[in-house]
Design a protein around this motif. Structure first.
Motif, PDB file in Angstrom:
ATOM      1  N   ASN A  24     -74.122 -51.254 -22.190  1.00 57.73           N
ATOM      2  CA  ASN A  24     -75.388 -51.126 -21.478  1.00 57.73           C
ATOM      3  C   ASN A  24     -76.385 -52.112 -22.059  1.00 57.73           C
ATOM      4  O   ASN A  24     -76.371 -52.383 -23.260  1.00 57.73           O
ATOM      5  CB  ASN A  24     -75.928 -49.696 -21.590  1.00 57.73           C
ATOM      6  CG  ASN A  24     -75.176 -48.734 -20.703  1.00 57.73           C
ATOM      7  OD1 ASN A  24     -74.223 -48.099 -21.146  1.00 57.73           O
ATOM      8  ND2 ASN A  24     -75.569 -48.667 -19.455  1.00 57.73           N
ATOM      9  N   SER A  26     -80.500 -53.980 -21.929  1.00 51.57           N
ATOM     10  CA  SER A  26     -81.905 -53.887 -21.563  1.00 51.57           C
ATOM     11  C   SER A  26     -82.462 -55.293 -21.602  1.00 51.57           C
ATOM     12  O   SER A  26     -82.274 -56.008 -22.598  1.00 51.57           O
ATOM     13  CB  SER A  26     -82.657 -52.989 -22.554  1.00 51.57           C
ATOM     14  OG  SER A  26     -84.045 -53.052 -22.326  1.00 51.57           O
ATOM     15  N   LYS A  69     -76.756 -53.149 -11.745  1.00 52.20           N
ATOM     16  CA  LYS A  69     -78.173 -53.203 -12.109  1.00 52.20           C
ATOM     17  C   LYS A  69     -78.783 -51.804 -12.196  1.00 52.20           C
ATOM     18  O   LYS A  69     -79.567 -51.515 -13.099  1.00 52.20           O
ATOM     19  CB  LYS A  69     -78.940 -54.057 -11.096  1.00 52.20           C
ATOM     20  CG  LYS A  69     -80.383 -54.301 -11.465  1.00 52.20           C
ATOM     21  CD  LYS A  69     -81.039 -55.256 -10.495  1.00 52.20           C
ATOM     22  CE  LYS A  69     -82.494 -55.511 -10.880  1.00 52.20           C
ATOM     23  NZ  LYS A  69     -83.151 -56.463  -9.951  1.00 52.20           N
ATOM     24  N   THR A  72     -77.818 -50.436 -15.376  1.00 51.21           N
ATOM     25  CA  THR A  72     -77.949 -51.414 -16.478  1.00 51.21           C
ATOM     26  C   THR A  72     -76.686 -51.464 -17.321  1.00 51.21           C
ATOM     27  O   THR A  72     -76.720 -51.387 -18.555  1.00 51.21           O
ATOM     28  CB  THR A  72     -79.181 -51.130 -17.365  1.00 51.21           C
ATOM     29  OG1 THR A  72     -79.063 -49.830 -17.959  1.00 51.21           O
ATOM     30  CG2 THR A  72     -80.459 -51.216 -16.560  1.00 51.21           C
TER      31      THR A  72
END
Lengths: 117, 115
Positions: A24, A26, A69, A72
């Protein structure tokens, strides 16, 4: 700021079974995402990369990853594991965050894949 | 060359000695990066070169670390007065350009052990 979380530090599979390595990320921007593999006492080899084209990315040695998306996520998969796949895998997010426009790579902590007979 | 080449592949040095690590990037690659990989620290950025200039040195851990690049090609990372905590794999990488979607290629690393 960007970050990467690899959810499993170790994954063990039997030869011939599917592989799933989870990642994952960010990122403040549309990210470029990569998977690299590192075999024992070797450097980092690029497996595949996502750069906002197709969300399903195919790489070398039968690996692929899907960019999602909404979640994520950028999980790495392979339908059938081989003994030679045993290695450490790094999920990486890249932006141009270095002074001078260089690509800043943020690495996950790595997932050690073990393949058993 | 065909790939990023680093030398030496392995180096054992005594605490307090200076070491030099060399990187030959892929021919034509203008951007060059040094990273360090150590147990417990993961992969850390050290320095970035564009041509012979180093616009980002923010990852160098102390003033004992320095790097240069000449002719837009070969780079040398120098560690002065080595300490045991400098023991790590030093990875060099290069890319043809910078920007979104740019691919960075890594060498096999220089394994440094300070005893």
């Amino acid at each position: 700021a960007q970050s990467v979380t690899q959810l499993d530090s170790h994954v063990s599979v039997s030869e011939g079974t599917p592989v799933l390595l989870r990642c994952n990320y960010s990122s403040s921007y549309s990210p470029s995402l990569f998977w690299y593999v590192q075999h024992p006492n070797k450097g980092l080899q690029l497996l595949l990369k996502y750069t906002s084209a197709a969300t399903l990315v195919k790489g070398i040695n039968g690996f692929e990853a899907e960019f999602k998306k909404s979640e994520t996520s950028f999980h790495l998969t392979k339908p059938s594991a081989h003994m030679s796949d045993a290695a450490e895998y790094f999920c990486v997010v890249s932006d141009t965050g270095l002074t001078g426009g260089g690509n800043k790579l943020t690495f996950g902590t790595g997932t050690q894949l073990k393949v058993e007979l | 060359g065909a790939g990023v080449s680093q030398s030496p592949s392995n180096k054992v040095t005594e605490k307090g000695k200076d070491v030099e690590l060399r990187c030959d990037p892929i021919s034509g690659h203008t951007a060059l990066y040094w990273y360090r990989q150590s147990l417990g620290q993961g992969l850390e950025f050290l320095i970035y070169f564009q041509g012979n200039s180093a616009p980002d040195k923010s990852g160098l851990p102390s003033d004992r670390f320095s790097a240069e690049r000449t002719g837009g090609s070969v780079s040398t990372l120098t560690i002065q007065r080595t300490q045991q905590e400098d023991s790590a794999v030093y990875l060099c990488a290069s890319s043809f350009r910078t920007g979104g979607g740019n691919t960075i290629y890594f060498g096999e690393g220089s394994w440094l052990t300070v005893v």
